[in-house]
Design a protein around this motif. Structure first.
Motif, PDB file in Angstrom:
ATOM      1  N   THR A   1      42.549  47.157  38.058  1.00  0.00           N
ATOM      2  CA  THR A   1      41.496  47.214  37.050  1.00  0.00           C
ATOM      3  C   THR A   1      40.215  46.556  37.536  1.00  0.00           C
ATOM      4  N   GLN A   2      40.334  45.431  38.222  1.00  0.00           N
ATOM      5  CA  GLN A   2      39.151  44.761  38.751  1.00  0.00           C
ATOM      6  C   GLN A   2      38.450  45.654  39.776  1.00  0.00           C
ATOM      7  N   HIS A   3      39.247  46.329  40.603  1.00  0.00           N
ATOM      8  CA  HIS A   3      38.654  47.246  41.581  1.00  0.00           C
ATOM      9  C   HIS A   3      37.975  48.415  40.879  1.00  0.00           C
ATOM     10  N   LYS A   4      38.598  48.919  39.849  1.00  0.00           N
ATOM     11  CA  LYS A   4      38.020  50.014  39.058  1.00  0.00           C
ATOM     12  C   LYS A   4      36.697  49.579  38.433  1.00  0.00           C
ATOM     13  N   ASN A   5      36.622  48.307  38.050  1.00  0.00           N
ATOM     14  CA  ASN A   5      35.399  47.743  37.470  1.00  0.00           C
ATOM     15  C   ASN A   5      34.361  47.368  38.531  1.00  0.00           C
ATOM     16  N   LYS A   6      34.693  47.598  39.803  1.00  0.00           N
ATOM     17  CA  LYS A   6      33.840  47.257  40.945  1.00  0.00           C
ATOM     18  C   LYS A   6      33.611  45.749  41.063  1.00  0.00           C
ATOM     19  N   LYS A   7      34.572  44.983  40.572  1.00  0.00           N
ATOM     20  CA  LYS A   7      34.548  43.532  40.755  1.00  0.00           C
ATOM     21  C   LYS A   7      35.458  43.239  41.948  1.00  0.00           C
ATOM     22  N   TYR A   8      34.897  43.462  43.137  1.00  0.00           N
ATOM     23  CA  TYR A   8      35.714  43.508  44.342  1.00  0.00           C
ATOM     24  C   TYR A   8      36.293  42.147  44.727  1.00  0.00           C
ATOM     25  N   GLU A   9      35.532  41.102  44.537  1.00  0.00           N
ATOM     26  CA  GLU A   9      36.051  39.772  44.872  1.00  0.00           C
ATOM     27  C   GLU A   9      37.247  39.430  43.987  1.00  0.00           C
ATOM     28  N   GLU A  10      37.125  39.720  42.683  1.00  0.00           N
ATOM     29  CA  GLU A  10      38.224  39.461  41.756  1.00  0.00           C
ATOM     30  C   GLU A  10      39.439  40.336  42.086  1.00  0.00           C
ATOM     31  N   ALA A  11      39.176  41.566  42.520  1.00  0.00           N
ATOM     32  CA  ALA A  11      40.276  42.465  42.907  1.00  0.00           C
ATOM     33  C   ALA A  11      41.024  41.906  44.114  1.00  0.00           C
ATOM     34  N   ARG A  12      40.272  41.376  45.078  1.00  0.00           N
ATOM     35  CA  ARG A  12      40.897  40.784  46.270  1.00  0.00           C
ATOM     36  C   ARG A  12      41.757  39.584  45.894  1.00  0.00           C
ATOM     37  N   ILE A  13      41.234  38.755  44.995  1.00  0.00           N
ATOM     38  CA  ILE A  13      41.977  37.558  44.587  1.00  0.00           C
ATOM     39  C   ILE A  13      43.297  37.954  43.925  1.00  0.00           C
ATOM     40  N   ALA A  14      43.243  38.930  43.010  1.00  0.00           N
ATOM     41  CA  ALA A  14      44.458  39.368  42.313  1.00  0.00           C
ATOM     42  C   ALA A  14      45.444  40.006  43.287  1.00  0.00           C
TER      43      ALA A  14
END
Length: 284
Positions: free
Chosen positions: A89-102
């Motif tokens: 979901t974070q990647h879908k939202n283009k919140k790439y740093e948060e996506a990497r952390i998750a």
């Protein structure tokens, strides 16, 4: 005097409104928490899925549900699923740093799980999807290459390995394009030594990319401009052997011909070593 009393009354009214608003927010927060507590892990998870699949533009709602699953039911199977969905979901939202952390948290907690390959792929995508146009800094490109290599090497039989390989090749080509862009800039301005260094990098380090033929032709140009005919002829020979049908070979051939030269390996330069190793097979 009347004005002062009116101002005081307005300030008091403002304070009352503020306190009421804070109380309402607090009550809403308590109600929301109570509502979450009343749902099972599975219900929360599926509500998050529904928000993603049906309720377009509700990614934040979905993320809140997936986070709630992990927070309220931390050791459940649903918490594990919710964590990978947070990364998605974070990647879908283009919140790439948060996506990497998750994604990294998932790999830290569940390294042997069947979705570890997907988590690794999402982590790589979070770098890859940030690769900018050629003119920008290429730090993210290197990070994407490293992360994609992990997917390829550690999960070769996964459904993500093929896509990771394709993206690795594209990112690799992207780096070569950066060197070509800088090399052309130097060549156009007569800074031949700096141009040669960039084109040499493409020939030596990125020889599997689509830019190698042009790099060899540009080397012919730069070496001829410096009067280094042995190197120019050798670059032309490598170009002719590997890319004879390329328009870059014809350009290089014409440049050499104008000076009474022909594509052939000569001298003992780094290009001569490449010629002996890759064309004649003389590795020792």
């Amino acid at each position: 005097m009347a004005g002062g009393q009116l101002g005081k009354a307005l300030r008091m009214l403002g304070m009352v409104v503020l306190v009421a608003s804070l109380a309402a927010c607090s009550q809403k927060k308590q109600n929301d928490t109570a509502a979450l507590d009343s749902l099972t892990a599975e219900q929360l998870y599926k509500r998050g899925e529904l928000a993603l699949e049906v309720r377009k533009g509700k990614n934040e709602d979905a993320l809140a549900d997936f986070e709630a699953v992990e927070r309220l039911y931390p050791y459940s199977e649903w918490a594990k699923r919710a964590l990978i969905m947070q990364a998605f979901t974070q990647h879908k939202n283009k919140k790439y740093e948060e996506a990497r952390i998750a994604a990294q948290r998932y790999l830290d907690f569940y390294p042997g799980d069947e979705d570890a390959a997907y988590a690794s792929y999402l982590l790589a995508l979070s770098y890859y999807d940030q690769i900018d146009e050629v003119g920008r800094d290429q730090g993210l490109t290197y990070q994407a290459l490293q992360a994609l290599r992990v997917v390829i090497e550690e999960y070769p039989d996964s459904e993500y390995a093929k896509s990771a390989t394709l993206k690795f090749d594209l990112a690799f080509d992207h780096l070569a394009a950066k060197d070509m862009e800088i090399g052309r800039y130097y060549l156009k301005r007569g800074n031949y030594t700096s141009a040669i260094n960039r084109f040499r990098s493409v020939v030596q380090d990125f020889q599997t990319t689509t830019h190698t033929a042009e790099a060899l032709e540009r080397l012919v140009e730069a070496y001829l401009a410096l009067g280094l005919t042995d190197e120019a002829q050798t670059a032309g020979a490598i170009l002719g052997y590997n890319y004879q049908s390329s328009p870059f070979y014809q350009d290089a051939f014409n440049l050499l011909k104008k000076q009474g030269l022909a594509p052939e390996a000569k001298g003992t330069s780094w290009l001569s070593q490449i010629y002996r190793q890759t064309i004649k097979g003389e590795w020792l």
